[in-house]
Design a protein around this motif. Structure first.
Motif, PDB file in Angstrom:
ATOM      1  N   GLY A   1      38.139  40.980  33.680  1.00 31.20           N
ATOM      2  CA  GLY A   1      39.380  41.151  34.426  1.00 31.20           C
ATOM      3  C   GLY A   1      40.670  41.122  33.638  1.00 31.20           C
TER       4      GLY A   1
ATOM      5  N   ASN B   1      37.745  42.509  41.278  1.00 29.41           N
ATOM      6  CA  ASN B   1      38.483  41.468  40.554  1.00 29.41           C
ATOM      7  C   ASN B   1      38.608  41.761  39.061  1.00 29.41           C
TER       8      ASN B   1
ATOM      9  N   GLU C   1      40.229  47.530  39.973  1.00 27.03           N
ATOM     10  CA  GLU C   1      40.908  46.784  41.032  1.00 27.03           C
ATOM     11  C   GLU C   1      40.803  47.476  42.387  1.00 27.03           C
TER      12      GLU C   1
END
Length: 222
Positions: A47, A74, A60
């Motif tokens: 991430g 995430n 995302e």
């Protein structure tokens, strides 16, 4: 990495991933390593690219994350866990590895390890330049910042004990060929034969090894 070491690591990971997993049993089992540290590209980026980076490589949106507990994307380039998360779970360290750029990292997150990887990165800095990802050669600097915070939590001696016994994963290289050799022929113009570009895929050529104090050597010191 020597052939024997590569085979050993491959067998270890295969055995680890194929072993039956019992969540209840794992919860009471002592971790095999105190922490896990991840470097590389989208194969292990949990991430970091979701945080302030001028890159288009972001996980995302749907369908990323659809099989995670909350069903939300995430930053992992997967519908669920990444191989890095699976390894961490199998080693009884933690279920999910947080990205180092996550602003709300807890002390426990730091103690048990984080991810420095960035989707779109490569061993060749030119690859990361085209994708605006965090260069693989830059990730050790993030690691040094991590060490500083770890020392602030547990002190110098304990911090280096954790670092020296941590499980480290480095996964990168495909982008150097897919993006920087075939899609955008930057290196192909310089190296018509792919064997010439292999020098940019060698971790040892970038100094990817730990020194005695747990800090990466200069990426260009070889």
């Amino acid at each position: 990495m020597s052939t024997s070491k590569a085979i050993t690591l491959t067998l270890f990971i295969a055995t680890t991933l194929l072993a039956p997993c019992n969540a209840a049993a794992n919860a009471t089992t002592k971790p095999l390593f105190p922490a896990i540290l991840i470097f590389g590209d989208s194969t292990v980026d949990t991430g970091n690219n979701n945080y302030p980076l001028p890159t288009i490589f972001r996980a995302e949106h749907f369908p990323y994350g659809m099989d995670l507990p909350d069903g939300k994307a995430n930053g992992r380039f997967s519908n669920g866990k990444l191989i890095s998360d699976i390894i961490a779970t199998k080693l009884n360290i933690k279920e999910f590895i947080p990205p180092f750029l996550q602003p709300n990292l807890s002390d426990q997150d730091i103690l048990t390890g984080v991810c420095f990887a960035s989707a779109g990165a490569g061993y060749d800095d030119l690859t990361s330049l085209s994708t605006q990802a965090i260069r693989v050669s830059e990730q050790p600097n993030m690691f040094k910042s991590y060490i500083a915070r770890l020392k602030g939590i547990v002190g110098d001696k304990k911090a280096m004990e954790i670092i020296n016994n941590a499980f480290v994963v480095v996964s990168a290289g495909p982008n150097d060929f897919i993006l920087n050799y075939y899609e955008i022929p930057s290196r192909r113009l310089e190296y018509p034969f792919i064997s010439g570009a292999l020098q940019f895929r060698c971790p040892e050529c970038f100094g990817w090894r730990f020194t005695a104090n747990g800090v990466f050597t200069d990426p260009y010191d070889c």
